[in-house]
Design an enzyme around this catalytic site. Structure first.
Site, PDB file in Angstrom:
ATOM      1  N   GLY A  11      27.683 -15.055  38.631  1.00 21.48           N
ATOM      2  CA  GLY A  11      28.725 -13.945  38.912  1.00 21.48           C
ATOM      3  C   GLY A  11      28.687 -13.829  40.255  1.00 21.48           C
ATOM      4  CB  VAL A  24      27.743 -22.034  57.876  1.00 26.67           C
ATOM      5  CG1 VAL A  24      28.692 -22.994  58.982  1.00 26.67           C
ATOM      6  CG2 VAL A  24      27.997 -22.573  56.680  1.00 26.67           C
ATOM      7  NE  ARG A  72      29.040 -15.794  34.232  1.00 23.93           N
ATOM      8  CZ  ARG A  72      28.072 -14.878  34.873  1.00 23.93           C
ATOM      9  NH1 ARG A  72      26.996 -15.455  35.342  1.00 23.93           N
ATOM     10  NH2 ARG A  72      28.618 -13.838  35.273  1.00 23.93           N
ATOM     11  CB  CYS A  73      27.873 -25.294  35.413  1.00 25.29           C
ATOM     12  SG  CYS A  73      28.115 -27.038  35.340  1.00 25.29           S
ATOM     13  N   GLY A 102      22.191 -15.778  41.063  1.00 29.65           N
ATOM     14  CA  GLY A 102      21.371 -14.897  39.968  1.00 29.65           C
ATOM     15  C   GLY A 102      20.302 -15.686  39.396  1.00 29.65           C
ATOM     16  CG  ASP A 103      18.770 -14.623  35.409  1.00 34.80           C
ATOM     17  OD1 ASP A 103      20.058 -14.705  35.706  1.00 34.80           O
ATOM     18  OD2 ASP A 103      18.459 -13.993  34.691  1.00 34.80           O
ATOM     19  N   GLY A 104      20.322 -17.395  36.644  1.00 36.59           N
ATOM     20  CA  GLY A 104      21.034 -18.965  36.070  1.00 36.59           C
ATOM     21  C   GLY A 104      20.994 -19.718  37.031  1.00 36.59           C
ATOM     22  CB  THR A 125      23.153 -10.970  40.938  1.00 39.44           C
ATOM     23  OG1 THR A 125      23.422 -10.479  39.785  1.00 39.44           O
ATOM     24  CG2 THR A 125      21.441 -10.757  41.147  1.00 39.44           C
ATOM     25  CG  ASP A 127      23.514  -7.913  37.089  1.00 37.72           C
ATOM     26  OD1 ASP A 127      24.600  -7.240  37.182  1.00 37.72           O
ATOM     27  OD2 ASP A 127      23.718  -9.038  36.509  1.00 37.72           O
ATOM     28  CG  ASP A 129      19.350  -9.470  37.094  1.00 39.18           C
ATOM     29  OD1 ASP A 129      19.579  -9.941  38.274  1.00 39.18           O
ATOM     30  OD2 ASP A 129      19.534  -9.908  36.015  1.00 39.18           O
ATOM     31  NE  ARG A 171      23.777 -11.575  33.413  1.00 33.76           N
ATOM     32  CZ  ARG A 171      24.934 -12.225  33.091  1.00 33.76           C
ATOM     33  NH1 ARG A 171      24.799 -12.561  31.704  1.00 33.76           N
ATOM     34  NH2 ARG A 171      25.608 -12.783  33.956  1.00 33.76           N
ATOM     35  CD  GLU A 187      26.294  16.542  34.511  1.00 34.34           C
ATOM     36  OE1 GLU A 187      26.958  15.378  34.407  1.00 34.34           O
ATOM     37  OE2 GLU A 187      26.118  17.314  35.366  1.00 34.34           O
TER      38      GLU A 187
END
Ligand code: F6P
Length: 319
Positions: A11, A24, A72-73, A102-104, A125, A127, A129, A171, A187
């Site tokens: 993502g 670069v 995402r591969c 991210g983690d992937g 990411t 997230d 995370d 996620r 709240e």
């Protein structure tokens, strides 16, 4: 090391562009050539690889998304795909790779490193995370997007004296919900790391109304359940007039905040330093405002922990 590659995967996150720019420019500063791999690991397998110059990353520091595109591969999850990727890198004379994602994405970088191709992971990411770093690139921008949305929803919620359920991304992590909920004065905040008690929530909302509160904002992390599902449960328990907003992918876009641009610049540059020092199989992060690096396996094996003190504070402040 004379030639390195850089790719973004998974993502996208605001701040990936400043990270690419840092990779670069830092590499060229040290007389190392840089190749951009377009389309994440899919682009790596198919050889969508082009040399980047100083000017290739001009005018991107303020742009959301990623100029290298992302994907995402599935194919890269198996050894055959990874070997094809290594062949492409070697065919271009590339000796090390910076992977922003991210983690992937880290899983792919770890697999390449284990097969003898040095990679460094940069946490990108929304997230937040990834273990081993207090903040990931994109998290701050996503938070500001969510807060902007909460503020706007609050206006209409007050006018109509309604209860709003706002579903946010993340996620399996509750970080976006927690930080945005605290900063947006929600709240109630529901995160996957903690169970919730519908009777307690209903009671809090009722007593708020009795004290004259004109609206209620409830933030639900997508890892808990869908906003619509929670609203259904809430209406069953309270018969409050409830509306739902699912913020979705707007959380992934937009110009990166100053904090994300600085973080991305620091982490991207550090990743290049590590490759130049001959250190592969590492991930970079930030701890107490200092750059750190650690074995990429740790980023995958350790569990991401959310700041529960912040969660308890949010409960205290939203009485
Ligand atoms: O990991 C980032 C993230 O935006 C998550 O918060 C969300 O669950 C997921 O990606 C959405 O993925 P996709 O891009 O496949 O819709």
């Amino acid at each position: 090391m004379k030639k390195i590659g850089v790719l973004t995967s998974g993502g996208d996150a605001p701040g990936m562009n400043p990270a690419i720019r840092a990779v670069v420019r830092k590499a060229i500063f040290h007389n190392v050539d840089v190749y951009g791999i377009y389309g994440g690991y899919s682009g790596l397998i198919s050889g969508n690889i082009k040399k980047l110059e100083l000017g290739s990353v001009g005018d991107i520091i303020h742009r959301g998304g990623t100029m290298l595109h992302s994907a995402r591969c599935i194919e890269f999850k198996n050894k055959e795909g990874q070997q094809k990727g290594i062949e492409q890198l070697r065919a271009h004379g590339i000796e090390g790779l910076v992977v922003i994602g991210g983690d992937g994405s880290y899983r792919g970088a770890m697999a390449l490193s284990e097969q003898g191709f040095p990679c460094v992971g940069v946490p990108g990411t929304i997230d937040n995370d990834i273990p081993g770093t207090e903040q990931t690139i994109g998290f701050d921008t996503a938070l500001n997007t969510v807060i902007d949305a909460i503020d706007k929803i609050r206006d209409t919620a007050t006018s109509h004296e309604r209860t709003f359920v706002i579903e946010v991304m993340g996620r399996n992590a509750g970080d976006i919900a927690l930080w945005a909920g605290l900063a947006g004065g929600a709240e109630t905040i529901l995160i996957p790391e903690e169970n919730y008690d519908m009777n307690e929530i209903a009671e809090r909302l009722r007593s708020g109304q009795e004290r004259g509160k004109k609206h209620s904002i409830i933030i639900v992390a997508e890892g808990v359940c869908s906003g619509y599902e929670f609203a259904r449960q809430l209406e069953e328990a309270t018969n409050f007039d409830t509306r739902v907003s699912v913020l979705g992918h707007i959380q992934r876009g937009g110009s990166p905040t100053a904090a994300d641009r600085v973080l991305a610049s620091r982490l991207g540059a550090r990743a290049v330093e590590l490759l130049i020092e001959g250190k592969g199989g590492r991930a970079v992060g930030i701890e107490k405002n200092k750059l750190v690096d650690y074995d990429i396996i740790d980023a995958l094996n350790q569990k991401h922990t959310l700041d529960l003190d912040l969660f308890n504070l949010s409960k205290e402040l939203s009485i």
